[in-house]
Design a protein around this motif. Structure first.
Motif, PDB file in Angstrom:
ATOM      1  N   SER A 101       0.808  -1.220   0.000  1.00 44.33           N
ATOM      2  CA  SER A 101       0.000   0.000   0.000  1.00 44.33           C
ATOM      3  C   SER A 101       0.841   1.270   0.000  1.00 44.33           C
ATOM      4  CB  SER A 101      -0.940   0.008   1.210  1.00 44.33           C
ATOM      5  OG  SER A 101      -0.197   0.009   2.415  1.00 44.33           O
ATOM      6  N   LEU A 102       2.064   1.198   0.520  1.00 43.22           N
ATOM      7  CA  LEU A 102       2.914   2.390   0.552  1.00 43.22           C
ATOM      8  C   LEU A 102       3.375   2.752  -0.856  1.00 43.22           C
ATOM      9  CD1 LEU A 102       5.143   1.611   3.676  1.00 43.22           C
ATOM     10  CD2 LEU A 102       3.183   3.159   3.547  1.00 43.22           C
ATOM     11  N   PRO A 103       3.296   4.029  -1.235  1.00 45.88           N
ATOM     12  CA  PRO A 103       3.740   4.432  -2.593  1.00 45.88           C
ATOM     13  C   PRO A 103       5.239   4.216  -2.760  1.00 45.88           C
ATOM     14  CG  PRO A 103       3.166   6.349  -1.255  1.00 45.88           C
ATOM     15  CD  PRO A 103       2.764   5.159  -0.466  1.00 45.88           C
ATOM     16  N   VAL A 104       5.612   3.662  -3.920  1.00 44.68           N
ATOM     17  CA  VAL A 104       7.013   3.306  -4.137  1.00 44.68           C
ATOM     18  C   VAL A 104       7.922   4.526  -4.123  1.00 44.68           C
ATOM     19  CG1 VAL A 104       6.572   1.150  -5.347  1.00 44.68           C
ATOM     20  CG2 VAL A 104       6.568   3.282  -6.628  1.00 44.68           C
ATOM     21  N   PHE A 105       7.427   5.666  -4.606  1.00 47.44           N
ATOM     22  CA  PHE A 105       8.262   6.865  -4.614  1.00 47.44           C
ATOM     23  C   PHE A 105       8.503   7.407  -3.211  1.00 47.44           C
ATOM     24  CE2 PHE A 105       7.601   7.259  -9.218  1.00 47.44           C
ATOM     25  CZ  PHE A 105       8.856   7.706  -9.594  1.00 47.44           C
ATOM     26  N   ALA A 106       7.663   7.008  -2.256  1.00 43.54           N
ATOM     27  CA  ALA A 106       7.885   7.411  -0.862  1.00 43.54           C
ATOM     28  C   ALA A 106       8.909   6.514  -0.182  1.00 43.54           C
ATOM     29  CB  ALA A 106       6.559   7.379  -0.091  1.00 43.54           C
ATOM     30  N   VAL A 124      16.325  -4.194  -3.497  1.00 44.07           N
ATOM     31  CA  VAL A 124      15.287  -4.255  -2.466  1.00 44.07           C
ATOM     32  C   VAL A 124      13.995  -3.619  -2.972  1.00 44.07           C
ATOM     33  CG1 VAL A 124      14.633  -3.427  -0.173  1.00 44.07           C
ATOM     34  CG2 VAL A 124      16.926  -4.341  -0.566  1.00 44.07           C
ATOM     35  N   MET A 125      14.117  -2.536  -3.733  1.00 41.92           N
ATOM     36  CA  MET A 125      12.931  -1.887  -4.292  1.00 41.92           C
ATOM     37  C   MET A 125      12.197  -2.821  -5.240  1.00 41.92           C
ATOM     38  SD  MET A 125      11.641   1.098  -3.830  1.00 41.92           S
ATOM     39  CE  MET A 125       9.932   1.341  -4.286  1.00 41.92           C
ATOM     40  N   ALA A 126      12.939  -3.527  -6.088  1.00 40.58           N
ATOM     41  CA  ALA A 126      12.313  -4.491  -7.006  1.00 40.58           C
ATOM     42  C   ALA A 126      11.637  -5.617  -6.236  1.00 40.58           C
ATOM     43  CB  ALA A 126      13.368  -5.053  -7.955  1.00 40.58           C
ATOM     44  N   VAL A 127      12.270  -6.074  -5.163  1.00 37.24           N
ATOM     45  CA  VAL A 127      11.676  -7.132  -4.331  1.00 37.24           C
ATOM     46  C   VAL A 127      10.363  -6.659  -3.725  1.00 37.24           C
ATOM     47  CG1 VAL A 127      11.965  -8.472  -2.213  1.00 37.24           C
ATOM     48  CG2 VAL A 127      13.854  -8.277  -3.817  1.00 37.24           C
ATOM     49  N   LEU A 128      10.329  -5.436  -3.201  1.00 37.03           N
ATOM     50  CA  LEU A 128       9.119  -4.922  -2.572  1.00 37.03           C
ATOM     51  C   LEU A 128       7.971  -4.780  -3.563  1.00 37.03           C
ATOM     52  CD1 LEU A 128      10.573  -2.189  -0.160  1.00 37.03           C
ATOM     53  CD2 LEU A 128       9.570  -4.397   0.450  1.00 37.03           C
ATOM     54  N   VAL A 129       8.292  -4.394  -4.791  1.00 40.32           N
ATOM     55  CA  VAL A 129       7.248  -4.181  -5.796  1.00 40.32           C
ATOM     56  C   VAL A 129       6.547  -5.491  -6.152  1.00 40.32           C
ATOM     57  CG1 VAL A 129       6.876  -3.565  -8.221  1.00 40.32           C
ATOM     58  CG2 VAL A 129       8.196  -2.057  -6.750  1.00 40.32           C
ATOM     59  N   ILE A 130       7.297  -6.598  -6.213  1.00 41.26           N
ATOM     60  CA  ILE A 130       6.709  -7.864  -6.678  1.00 41.26           C
ATOM     61  C   ILE A 130       6.353  -8.815  -5.541  1.00 41.26           C
ATOM     62  CG2 ILE A 130       8.034  -7.701  -8.797  1.00 41.26           C
ATOM     63  CD1 ILE A 130       9.825  -9.936  -7.723  1.00 41.26           C
ATOM     64  N   PHE A 131       6.778  -8.490  -4.331  1.00 43.49           N
ATOM     65  CA  PHE A 131       6.616  -9.416  -3.205  1.00 43.49           C
ATOM     66  C   PHE A 131       5.154  -9.789  -2.978  1.00 43.49           C
ATOM     67  CE2 PHE A 131       5.935  -9.853   1.438  1.00 43.49           C
ATOM     68  CZ  PHE A 131       6.659 -11.013   1.653  1.00 43.49           C
ATOM     69  N   PHE A 132       4.268  -8.789  -2.987  1.00 48.13           N
ATOM     70  CA  PHE A 132       2.858  -9.040  -2.681  1.00 48.13           C
ATOM     71  C   PHE A 132       2.203  -9.922  -3.735  1.00 48.13           C
ATOM     72  CE2 PHE A 132      -1.634  -7.872  -3.130  1.00 48.13           C
ATOM     73  CZ  PHE A 132      -2.095  -8.180  -1.859  1.00 48.13           C
ATOM     74  N   ALA A 133       2.518  -9.678  -5.014  1.00 46.34           N
ATOM     75  CA  ALA A 133       1.892 -10.458  -6.086  1.00 46.34           C
ATOM     76  C   ALA A 133       2.230 -11.938  -5.962  1.00 46.34           C
ATOM     77  CB  ALA A 133       2.342  -9.924  -7.444  1.00 46.34           C
ATOM     78  N   VAL A 134       3.492 -12.249  -5.680  1.00 46.28           N
ATOM     79  CA  VAL A 134       3.904 -13.653  -5.561  1.00 46.28           C
ATOM     80  C   VAL A 134       3.314 -14.280  -4.303  1.00 46.28           C
ATOM     81  CG1 VAL A 134       5.874 -15.214  -5.376  1.00 46.28           C
ATOM     82  CG2 VAL A 134       6.025 -13.205  -6.848  1.00 46.28           C
ATOM     83  N   THR A 135       3.364 -13.558  -3.202  1.00 46.79           N
ATOM     84  CA  THR A 135       2.832 -14.094  -1.952  1.00 46.79           C
ATOM     85  C   THR A 135       1.342 -14.379  -2.065  1.00 46.79           C
ATOM     86  OG1 THR A 135       4.484 -12.843  -0.679  1.00 46.79           O
ATOM     87  CG2 THR A 135       2.586 -13.679   0.523  1.00 46.79           C
ATOM     88  N   SER A 136       0.576 -13.424  -2.577  1.00 46.35           N
ATOM     89  CA  SER A 136      -0.879 -13.577  -2.615  1.00 46.35           C
ATOM     90  C   SER A 136      -1.308 -14.678  -3.570  1.00 46.35           C
ATOM     91  CB  SER A 136      -1.544 -12.258  -3.004  1.00 46.35           C
ATOM     92  OG  SER A 136      -1.113 -11.831  -4.287  1.00 46.35           O
ATOM     93  N   THR A 137      -0.671 -14.766  -4.747  1.00 50.12           N
ATOM     94  CA  THR A 137      -1.070 -15.798  -5.705  1.00 50.12           C
ATOM     95  C   THR A 137      -0.729 -17.195  -5.191  1.00 50.12           C
ATOM     96  OG1 THR A 137       1.020 -15.432  -6.897  1.00 50.12           O
ATOM     97  CG2 THR A 137      -0.939 -14.335  -7.755  1.00 50.12           C
ATOM     98  N   MET A 138       0.470 -17.356  -4.624  1.00 49.62           N
ATOM     99  CA  MET A 138       0.834 -18.684  -4.147  1.00 49.62           C
ATOM    100  C   MET A 138       0.052 -19.067  -2.894  1.00 49.62           C
ATOM    101  SD  MET A 138       4.506 -20.456  -3.598  1.00 49.62           S
ATOM    102  CE  MET A 138       4.580 -22.191  -3.133  1.00 49.62           C
ATOM    103  N   ILE A 189      10.021  -1.995 -12.719  1.00 47.05           N
ATOM    104  CA  ILE A 189       9.522  -0.737 -12.159  1.00 47.05           C
ATOM    105  C   ILE A 189      10.247  -0.403 -10.864  1.00 47.05           C
ATOM    106  CG2 ILE A 189       7.495   0.419 -11.186  1.00 47.05           C
ATOM    107  CD1 ILE A 189       5.778  -1.176 -13.122  1.00 47.05           C
ATOM    108  N   GLY A 190      10.414  -1.412 -10.010  1.00 41.97           N
ATOM    109  CA  GLY A 190      11.121  -1.182  -8.760  1.00 41.97           C
ATOM    110  C   GLY A 190      12.551  -0.720  -8.979  1.00 41.97           C
ATOM    111  N   ALA A 191      13.248  -1.383  -9.901  1.00 40.57           N
ATOM    112  CA  ALA A 191      14.632  -0.998 -10.175  1.00 40.57           C
ATOM    113  C   ALA A 191      14.714   0.421 -10.746  1.00 40.57           C
ATOM    114  CB  ALA A 191      15.256  -1.991 -11.147  1.00 40.57           C
ATOM    115  N   ILE A 192      13.794   0.752 -11.678  1.00 41.64           N
ATOM    116  CA  ILE A 192      13.813   2.073 -12.309  1.00 41.64           C
ATOM    117  C   ILE A 192      13.490   3.170 -11.296  1.00 41.64           C
ATOM    118  CG2 ILE A 192      12.550   3.545 -13.931  1.00 41.64           C
ATOM    119  CD1 ILE A 192      14.602   1.840 -15.302  1.00 41.64           C
ATOM    120  N   VAL A 193      12.500   2.924 -10.439  1.00 47.13           N
ATOM    121  CA  VAL A 193      12.164   3.928  -9.410  1.00 47.13           C
ATOM    122  C   VAL A 193      13.343   4.145  -8.478  1.00 47.13           C
ATOM    123  CG1 VAL A 193      10.708   4.368  -7.396  1.00 47.13           C
ATOM    124  CG2 VAL A 193       9.682   3.550  -9.514  1.00 47.13           C
ATOM    125  N   GLY A 194      14.003   3.066  -8.091  1.00 47.93           N
ATOM    126  CA  GLY A 194      15.177   3.202  -7.234  1.00 47.93           C
ATOM    127  C   GLY A 194      16.284   4.004  -7.897  1.00 47.93           C
TER     128      GLY A 194
END
Length: 251
Positions: A101-106, A124-138, A189-194
């Protein structure tokens, strides 16, 4: 391997069509190059210093792939932990939801402050961006097992860990494959934002410096390299998904 090549070929055809439409738009509307450069100008910008662009693309690719692998592993482990030990759910589920829920730019400036301008903050930013999608689907895959298999586990009184290893994990692989496909698109997206917040290299680093000098053609060259990277990463994710769930029929 054949599936990967086929997916890459389809993506390449789509990219060629987009470039043709782009060139037609620029020529038809007579758009100024500093607003929207044509494909030939972008190619000239790339061809003038290909080593420079490929070097920075390699940095972003390394951050993205490593973040994707670590994010998938962390997400799969969290899903298994949530199902195996129900007592952890009240503590872990809110934490997982908060990370999404936290905005990535923050978050990005804080990670750069903590981890520095190097690769660590981008990974770490890339991990945070995709972490929820993998956790929730599995996690959904682990929970939503065929009722017949659930009855079978109860009939043989399988211990929870045996049920997980023998029944739940194989049944959850299609859900994990879907999570990996989603993660492959969002990891860059996570890598680019970082990189955008602070970096010593990478495609976002190139974009920032190009924008500051109004080098729109260089910005578009970096964007196209990023698009190609995403397409190749998604094709690789599709091939990997077919490998772990070869029994799943795709239409």
């Amino acid at each position: 391997m054949k599936a990967f090549v086929f997916s890459s070929a389809k993506a390449a055809i789509g990219l060629v069509i987009c470039i043709a439409l782009w060139a037609l738009l620029v020529r038809t509307l007579n758009i100024e190059p500093y607003m929207l450069p044509g494909p030939e100008r972008v190619w000239s910008a790339f061809a003038s210093k290909p080593d420079f662009f490929l070097h920075h693309a390699g940095i972003t690719a390394y951050e993205t792939v490593l973040g994707l692998v670590l994010g998938v592993l962390a997400g799969a482990f969290s899903a298994i932990l949530l199902w195996t030990f129900p007592v952890t759910r009240p503590a872990l589920l809110p934490l997982i939801l908060v990370t999404q829920s936290l905005p990535v730019f923050a978050i990005a400036p804080i990670l750069v402050l903590w981890l520095g301008w190097g690769l660590a903050s981008k990974i770490v930013m890339a991990v945070l961006v995709i972490f929820f999608a993998v956790t929730s689907t599995m996690y959904d895959g682990l929970r939503r097992m065929d009722p017949g298999l659930v009855d079978l586990a109860r009939l043989y009184r399988l211990p929870r860990l045996s049920e997980l290893w023998m029944l739940r994990l194989p049944a959850a692989l299609p859900a994990l494959a879907s999570g990996i496909r989603i993660a492959a698109v969002f990891a860059p997206i996570g890598a680019i934002v970082g990189e955008w917040v602070g970096a010593k290299g990478g495609l976002a680093f190139v974009m920032l410096h190009s924008n500051a000098r109004v080098k729109t053609d260089e910005t578009f060259a970096a964007l196209i390299l990023l698009a190609v990277m995403v397409l190749l990463l998604r094709a690789a994710a599709d091939a990997f998904a077919r490998m772990i769930v070869p029994w799943q029929v795709e239409n």
